[in-house]
Structures are given as C-alpha cells and as structure tokens.
Design an enzyme around this catalytic site. Structure first.
Site, PDB file in Angstrom:
ATOM      1  N   CYS A 195    -116.202 -71.857  15.331  1.00 37.92           N
ATOM      2  CA  CYS A 195    -115.028 -72.549  15.874  1.00 37.92           C
ATOM      3  C   CYS A 195    -115.407 -73.500  16.990  1.00 37.92           C
ATOM      4  O   CYS A 195    -114.697 -74.455  17.273  1.00 37.92           O
ATOM      5  CB  CYS A 195    -114.025 -71.527  16.376  1.00 37.92           C
ATOM      6  SG  CYS A 195    -114.752 -70.366  17.533  1.00 37.92           S
ATOM      7  N   GLU A 230    -106.252 -68.529  18.639  1.00 36.65           N
ATOM      8  CA  GLU A 230    -107.491 -69.319  18.716  1.00 36.65           C
ATOM      9  C   GLU A 230    -107.631 -69.949  17.358  1.00 36.65           C
ATOM     10  O   GLU A 230    -107.887 -69.248  16.376  1.00 36.65           O
ATOM     11  CB  GLU A 230    -108.700 -68.402  18.951  1.00 36.65           C
ATOM     12  CG  GLU A 230    -108.627 -67.546  20.181  1.00 36.65           C
ATOM     13  CD  GLU A 230    -108.696 -68.347  21.453  1.00 36.65           C
ATOM     14  OE1 GLU A 230    -109.208 -69.476  21.412  1.00 36.65           O
ATOM     15  OE2 GLU A 230    -108.211 -67.844  22.468  1.00 36.65           O
TER      16      GLU A 230
HETATM   17  P1  NAP Z   1    -107.309 -68.248   7.949  1.00 38.44           P
HETATM   18  O1  NAP Z   1    -107.196 -68.462   6.500  1.00 38.44           O
HETATM   19  O2  NAP Z   1    -106.228 -68.716   8.813  1.00 38.44           O
HETATM   20  O3  NAP Z   1    -107.542 -66.681   8.119  1.00 38.44           O
HETATM   21  C1  NAP Z   1    -107.675 -66.100   9.383  1.00 38.44           C
HETATM   22  C2  NAP Z   1    -107.215 -64.655   9.322  1.00 38.44           C
HETATM   23  O4  NAP Z   1    -105.817 -64.608   9.053  1.00 38.44           O
HETATM   24  C3  NAP Z   1    -107.871 -63.844   8.212  1.00 38.44           C
HETATM   25  O5  NAP Z   1    -108.071 -62.526   8.665  1.00 38.44           O
HETATM   26  C4  NAP Z   1    -106.818 -63.858   7.133  1.00 38.44           C
HETATM   27  O6  NAP Z   1    -106.928 -62.754   6.248  1.00 38.44           O
HETATM   28  C5  NAP Z   1    -105.573 -63.755   7.965  1.00 38.44           C
HETATM   29  N1  NAP Z   1    -104.369 -64.173   7.299  1.00 38.44           N
HETATM   30  C6  NAP Z   1    -104.190 -65.222   6.475  1.00 38.44           C
HETATM   31  N2  NAP Z   1    -102.897 -65.289   6.084  1.00 38.44           N
HETATM   32  C7  NAP Z   1    -102.259 -64.253   6.673  1.00 38.44           C
HETATM   33  C8  NAP Z   1    -100.921 -63.772   6.642  1.00 38.44           C
HETATM   34  N3  NAP Z   1     -99.985 -64.395   5.957  1.00 38.44           N
HETATM   35  N4  NAP Z   1    -100.633 -62.679   7.342  1.00 38.44           N
HETATM   36  C9  NAP Z   1    -101.562 -62.033   8.063  1.00 38.44           C
HETATM   37  N5  NAP Z   1    -102.849 -62.439   8.115  1.00 38.44           N
HETATM   38  C10 NAP Z   1    -103.199 -63.544   7.437  1.00 38.44           C
HETATM   39  O7  NAP Z   1    -108.625 -68.871   8.525  1.00 38.44           O
HETATM   40  P2  NAP Z   1    -110.077 -68.805   7.888  1.00 38.44           P
HETATM   41  O8  NAP Z   1    -110.176 -69.873   6.897  1.00 38.44           O
HETATM   42  O9  NAP Z   1    -110.443 -67.435   7.505  1.00 38.44           O
HETATM   43  O10 NAP Z   1    -110.918 -69.120   9.157  1.00 38.44           O
HETATM   44  C11 NAP Z   1    -111.437 -70.372   9.425  1.00 38.44           C
HETATM   45  C12 NAP Z   1    -110.641 -71.047  10.491  1.00 38.44           C
HETATM   46  O11 NAP Z   1    -110.651 -70.255  11.677  1.00 38.44           O
HETATM   47  C13 NAP Z   1    -111.235 -72.364  10.901  1.00 38.44           C
HETATM   48  O12 NAP Z   1    -110.224 -73.323  10.942  1.00 38.44           O
HETATM   49  C14 NAP Z   1    -111.797 -72.121  12.297  1.00 38.44           C
HETATM   50  O13 NAP Z   1    -111.784 -73.231  13.137  1.00 38.44           O
HETATM   51  C15 NAP Z   1    -110.929 -71.048  12.801  1.00 38.44           C
HETATM   52  N6  NAP Z   1    -111.642 -70.245  13.779  1.00 38.44           N
HETATM   53  C16 NAP Z   1    -111.274 -70.334  15.070  1.00 38.44           C
HETATM   54  C17 NAP Z   1    -111.937 -69.584  16.018  1.00 38.44           C
HETATM   55  C18 NAP Z   1    -111.539 -69.638  17.452  1.00 38.44           C
HETATM   56  O14 NAP Z   1    -111.989 -68.810  18.236  1.00 38.44           O
HETATM   57  N7  NAP Z   1    -110.737 -70.563  17.854  1.00 38.44           N
HETATM   58  C19 NAP Z   1    -112.981 -68.745  15.651  1.00 38.44           C
HETATM   59  C20 NAP Z   1    -113.347 -68.694  14.318  1.00 38.44           C
HETATM   60  C21 NAP Z   1    -112.659 -69.458  13.395  1.00 38.44           C
HETATM   61  P3  NAP Z   1    -107.527 -62.903   4.767  1.00 38.44           P
HETATM   62  O15 NAP Z   1    -108.955 -63.173   4.903  1.00 38.44           O
HETATM   63  O16 NAP Z   1    -107.253 -61.592   4.153  1.00 38.44           O
HETATM   64  O17 NAP Z   1    -106.786 -64.046   4.130  1.00 38.44           O
END
Ligand code: NAP
Length: 675
Positions: A295, A256
């Site tokens: 999101c 997602e």
């Molecule tokens: P993100 O940087 O991709 O992080 C998401 C998750 O992935 C966090 O728990 C992060 O942990 C983890 N992560 C990052 N790099 C990783 C790696 N190399 N290995 C394992 N885990 C890793 O996204 P974000 O900035 O936190 O979230 C915002 C984004 O999420 C927005 O683009 C939004 O649209 C999207 N979102 C989508 C939905 C949906 O249902 N479609 C819902 C909410 C948000 P850390 O925090 O420790 O880096």
C-alpha cells in the site's frame, strides 16, 4: 491441500461446501480450500463482547502489555512454520520478513510502549488536569477507557501476518476483543499465526476469533461500542462504511485504503550526489518488494525535468538486474503476484496508466522468469514515463497494485508539491534531498495531503527505515483517497479502541477515578517517613510536611560561588531590581530544589533506591534572602516496573513563610518492594 479454519466461539470450523479454491500463484495448481463455513456471527459477537471483553478489561494495561510480549515471543519461536507457508503467497523470504518478522516486531513495540507509556491500571490519562475553577475545587481530566464492544479487523491480502498483528496489538493493549477477517487468498497464513497464538494459551477466552471467508451479516450486527478497522480497496471501504447500521450507530470505521504515493527527488540531487543513488535505490526497492503489492509503494516518481534522463537510465540499469521467479529459487528477488486475478487486475490498471504515459521499461509479454512459468502470476517491473503530469489524470488516480510506477518531471519546487498532492491523499510521500529548505518547502505544501513524510539524505541513509515501512511508533494512514484513517503511531493507535471521556469533579473524585493524587484531594498521614516505606506499603496521597528553612544571602552567595552560577539576578541588587520578575536579589531555583531535598529526604538506607528524574518543574514566586521555605511531599502515582521495584512519583510543592506556593514539581523515585 490446505484447509484454513475459522475460529469462532472457541471452536475451529473448517471450510464449507462453497469454499473458494485457491491456486498457488507460482505453479497455478490448486493449493487450498478456504471459507464457505456456516458461522453464527451473532454468537461470535456475543462471545467477544461478553466473554473476551470482560476478561481483557479485568487486566491492567501492563498485564495486557506483558501478554503481548509473551505472545510475540511465542510466535517468534515458531515463525519458521509461517515462513514455510509464505512462498504460497508468491512472496520471497525477504518479502516474508516484512510480513512475519515485521508483525512480530510491531507486537513487541506495543508491548514495550504499553508498559513504558501507559499506567499499570485501568484508566489512561489523556493530558493534564484542567483547572476549571479559581479555588481548585472543581477540575477536569480527560481519561480513556476501553470500548465495551468488539473490534472487527478486515485485512488485505498482501500482509497476512503483519496486517493482523499491527491491528491486534493496539486493540488487545486497549482491552478490546478482536474478530479478524483476512483476505481469503492468503487466509491460510493468517490462520497458521492465529493457531500459534491460540496454542500459546496466553489469550483469555473470547479475545481473538477468526473468520476465513465471507463476513455474512456480521457488519450489519455491529453497534455503538464496536470498531471496524479495514485495510483494502477504496471500493470495499466505501461499501462497508456506508452501511446503515454503521452510520446510525456511529460505529468507528478506520480505513486504510489504496494510495498513489509519491517520491520527490530534490533539485540539488544531481547524478553525482549520494541522494541521486538513494532515490534510485529506494524507488526500485519499492517497485519490486512484494512484487509492488504494498500500500505504501512508490507509484509516482517526481523528479526535476533536467534529471529525467539520468534517473531513467539509472532506474533501468537497476531494474534490469531484478531476478524474477519462483520465490523459493535461490537468487530470486521478485516473486509472483498473489493470484492470477491480481495479475489481470494489475495489467488492466497499467493499461489505463498507459493512456497518460509511455511504458519505458518492462514488457509483460516478454520477460525472463526463473524456476517457473511466466504465464503464472508473474509480471516484470513496469516503469512508465509521463511527460505532462499536470495535465494527466490516470497517473495520479489509478493504482496498479503491482510492480508499476510512473516517472514524471517537475520544474519548480511548488510544482513538485502540487504533483505529489494530485494523488488526492496518500499514505506516504518521500523527499530525497540534502537541502533542508527544499524539505521544508515541500513539507509545508504537502503534509496536509500525506499521512507520512519520509525525508532521506546522506546523513540518514544508513539508518533510515525505508519509504515503504510503516513503523509502530509512527502513524500509518492518510487523508482522502488513502481512507482518512490512522493506525499505529504508538499509544495513539491504542486510543482508536478506547473512548476519551472528559471527567469533571472535585480533586477527591478525580483522584479516586484516576488512582493519581491531585492537589486538593485528601492527604493521608503514613505511619512513618514515606522514604522508609516499601513500594507496596506507600499509599497514594501519603504526605509529609517538612519543617522550614530560612534562605540567607550567604546561602545564595555560597551556592553561586560553589556552582559557578553567578547570574546577575542572584548577585547584583540593582540589576535584579531592574528585571520585571524580581524584587531584588533572589535565590537560585536550583538552590531551592537542593534545600527542598535536604528538607524531605530521610537519609538512612531504605527501600528508596534512586531518584530517577523530575518532571514539570515550575518556579512560581521568587524567594528573597530572609524568606523561608518548607515542602509538602505527596505520593502521587505508583507504577510497577520489575519484580524487584516500582516507580513512585511524588508531588513536591514548596511554600514560603506566607504559605504561598513558590515552586512545584514531580519527583520520580524507584522504590523496592517489601520482601
Ligand atoms: P479488497 O478487495 O477491498 O479486500 C480487502 C478485504 O476486504 C479482504 O479481506 C476482503 O475479503 C474484504 N472484503 C471484500 N468485500 C467485503 C465485504 N463485502 N464485506 C466484508 N469484507 C469484504 O482489497 P484487496 O484487493 O484485497 O486489497 C488490495 C487493496 O488494498 C489495494 O488497493 C491496496 O492499496 C489496499 N491496501 C491498503 C493498505 C493500507 O494500509 N492502506 C494496505 C494493503 C493494501 P476477501 O478476500 O474474502 O474478498
């Protein structure tokens, strides 16, 4: 100072030397140390696979559904502990309600659906028995069984509780142990919820583990029975889903990710209509709730070109009333973004949108903030106007994950749909219109590009759940840009954690596997009439064959007169004969059902409490005056319902005097347990 711990192999493990230092987005002061612990990821996987998995799989779907209900009740009783931490994520209490109460509510829905829609057993049946042979000795049935690995849930920062519970509930209901990895910035709130769940003692050992901080080499250790369910950015999703072992082992990867959701205002929705006000209200709610860090938030408002100006005025009037500030200050509607980094990211992305569109509301350098310093994690709602959206790119491509949205005009319905689809796949598109034909036209053009279409108008507005709310009953996810994944959607969401297997064999084999009697499987003879046997005594396959009864013309006429059903096929020989289905006058199907009940019912008071329904009725051959009918009644499936009684489903098959099948149905009864 908060120190969220990981929970691995039954141990709580605090932050390590390299823990991230988290700042309060409202004050800028350091508030937590998180992550940096040395975790043994292989041991965590083994603990889940070898301890949690078998314990969960030993339970039935109903056992696990009851466990979910008890867990949700327990979290609910301690939710104020979670609300106390909620402002540290920048969120207001109302934002927290979506996260905390929304998460608990989602768990309750899965608990209830698990008991209503899944069997009290270990095998879920997907669809009906398939007839693969002429004589019925070789059949097929799709079943679903829990995967034997671990579900790794990686969540975004914006919903630390809901994000966990909406994945946990279907996975646990399926019978799969989970390792939850929340976003580090809000991990303290997830951890508090995990502690509440562990304190409850309701979860079997190994069913739930928590990683605060990085996942190290966990993902490269996943194998063919594991699942990753990821919520976050497209960039991270791509990096993780393309890891060699994820690809080589076909590890299920549900993503997602971000999404340029749209809301379309119908051409019928002029400023004096309820739909116009509704559109403006929903658009502002989506911009300001969670400071736009949702999101599903509306990133693009697509409105008839003739209505741009009144929509802009109405949006401005509402946005001006948005009180921004410390989420704990009375009257504040919009809190802070989750962190200073997130604020910089939103500003950078908004600047890119600014290349295509003009900012018409909200100046990030000048805005009022109540009870806090604007230089901290705050931003005003920022509305852009893009005049030529067909030519623009950034407005359809760049997600500023904050209170940012772009207003754009359309001229025709077809163009409105095209613009909505330019987001390249989204989680949700809404249509605010009172014209059903507009709703149909846009839905047909756009549904392929959006995981959910939300239509609202004057009829549904009072009860509608909001553009931005994923509901446990409905699928959440979207194609393309949105990740191509799907979550929730009732039992569909549970099946993501199960293997669907096509089982082929004789009726006896399939009955033994599914614990459901299938025609052709052996019949059992019970010690007496099955209606005199309690729920626990009745055995699957227990059968009675009734005596027969002749159906006379007088019966048909009496029934017709008595019920008022004088349809010509029962009353008029010539007209009935002219009908391609009937040889002449025939008995009413409902007369046959009534006679069947008269044949198989045992009238004395007994354990059968009620006949609650009838499924899949088919009339297969006409019954003429002078024919006789008899019934075979077989216990097909049993499901516990309460402490007092359970549901027994019976196969009822009616035959004529030539042993030809004339009707078949499933009869539902509630039967008391024996004392
Ligand atoms: P993100 O940087 O991709 O992080 C998401 C998750 O992935 C966090 O728990 C992060 O942990 C983890 N992560 C990052 N790099 C990783 C790696 N190399 N290995 C394992 N885990 C890793 O996204 P974000 O900035 O936190 O979230 C915002 C984004 O999420 C927005 O683009 C939004 O649209 C999207 N979102 C989508 C939905 C949906 O249902 N479609 C819902 C909410 C948000 P850390 O925090 O420790 O880096």
């Amino acid at each position: 100072m908060l120190e969220p711990h990981s929970y691995a192999c039954g141990q709580w493990i605090g932050p390590g030397q390299d823990a991230a230092r988290l700042k309060n987005p409202v004050t800028g002061l350091e508030m937590a140390r998180a992550g940096g612990a040395t975790l043994d990821f292989q041991a965590m996987l083994d603990w889940g696979r070898n301890t949690g998995g078998p314990a969960l799989r030993a339970m039935t779907f109903h056992d696990r559904a009851r466990m979910l209900k008890a867990l949700a009740t327990h979290i609910d009783s301690r939710k104020e502990e979670l609300y106390a931490l909620n402002p540290l994520t920048g969120a207001t209490r109302k934002d927290g309600w979506i996260d905390i109460d929304g998460g608990i509510g989602t768990m309750f829905v899965f608990a209830s659906k698990g008991r209503r829609e899944m069997p009290d057993g270990h095998v879920y049946l997907d669809g009906e028995v398939e007839q693969l042979s002429r004589k019925g000795t070789f059949l097929g049935q799709h079943i679903a069984v829990p995967l034997q690995g671990v579900a790794v849930h990686i969540n975004a920062f914006n919903f630390p509780v809901w994000g966990m519970l909406e994945k946990l509930a279907p996975a646990l209901l399926a019978g799969v142990p989970c390792i939850v990895k929340p976003a580090t910035q809000t991990s303290f709130l997830t951890e508090a919820c995990v502690r509440i769940m562990m304190d409850s003692g309701l979860l079997p050992e190994g069913a739930l583990q928590l990683i605060v901080g990085r996942t190290g080499d966990l993902l490269s250790r996943l194998g063919p029975q594991d699942v990753v369910s990821f919520t976050g950015s497209a960039r991270t999703a791509l990096a993780l889903r393309s890891m060699p072992n994820i690809l080589a082992n076909s590890v299920r990867f549900v993503a997602e990710q971000d999404s340029l959701n749209a809301s379309v205002l119908g051409p019928d929705a002029a400023p004096d209509t309820p739909e116009f006000d509704l559109f403006v209200k929903e658009a502002v709610t989506e911009m300001t709730t969670k400071a736009g860090q949702k999101c599903t938030a509306i990133r693009r408002m697509i409105v008839p070109d003739t209505l741009v100006s009144p929509v802009l005025d109405a949006l401005t009037a509402r946005l001006e009333k948005t009180t921004i500030g410390n989420p704990e200050t009375e009257g504040v509607r919009m809190g802070a973004l989750v962190s200073a980094d997130q604020k910089s990211d939103v500003l950078a992305q908004a600047a890119r949108i600014g290349n295509d569109a003009q900012r018409v509301f909200g100046d990030p350098d000048h805005f009022a903030v109540q009870g806090a310093d604007p230089a901290q994690g705050f931003l005003p709602p920022m509305l852009y106007h893009c005049n030529d959206p067909a030519a623009a790119r950034a407005v359809h491509e760049v997600e500023a994950f904050g209170p940012v949205s772009t207003l754009m005009p359309y001229t025709t319905i077809a163009q409105a749909a095209e613009l909505a689809n330019l987001g390249q796949g989204s989680l949700v598109a809404s249509l605010i219109t009172n014209d059903p034909e507009v709703a149909r036209a846009i839905t047909l053009e756009s549904a392929a590009w959006h995981g959910r279409i939300y239509i609202n108008n004057r009829t549904s507005q009072a009860e509608s759940t909001g553009h931005g709310s994923p509901l446990p009953h409905m699928t959440h996810g979207g194609p393309g840009r949105a990740g191509g994944g799907e979550e929730l959607g009732g039992i569909r969401g549970v099946l993501h954690y199960m293997q669907r297997t096509a089982v082929q064999g004789s009726p006896e084999m399939l009955s033994a596997i599914t614990r459901q009697w299938i025609p052709g499987a052996p019949e059992r003879k019970g010690p007496g009439h099955p209606f005199q046997r309690s729920f626990n005594e009745i055995e699957i396959g227990e059968t009675i064959h009734t005596g027969s009864r002749v159906v006379t013309l007088e019966d048909i006429e009496h029934f017709a007169e008595f019920t008022g059903d004088t349809f010509y096929a029962h009353m008029d020989e010539d007209a009935a004969k002219a009908n391609p289905f009937f040889p002449g006058r025939v008995a009413h199907g409902y007369l046959l059902l009534s006679f069947a009940a008269g044949l198989f019912v045992q009238p004395d008071p007994g354990p059968v409490l009620a006949n609650t329904g009838l499924n899949a009725l088919s009339f297969q051959k006409p019954v003429s005056p002078g024919d006789s009918i008899r019934v075979r009644l077989t216990a097909k499936r049993k499901t516990r319902r309460t402490d007092e009684y359970g549901e027994v489903r019976w196969n009822a098959t009616l035959y004529n005097q030539h042993d030809e099948q004339v009707a078949e149905y499933e009869l539902l009864t509630m039967v008391a347990y024996s004392r």
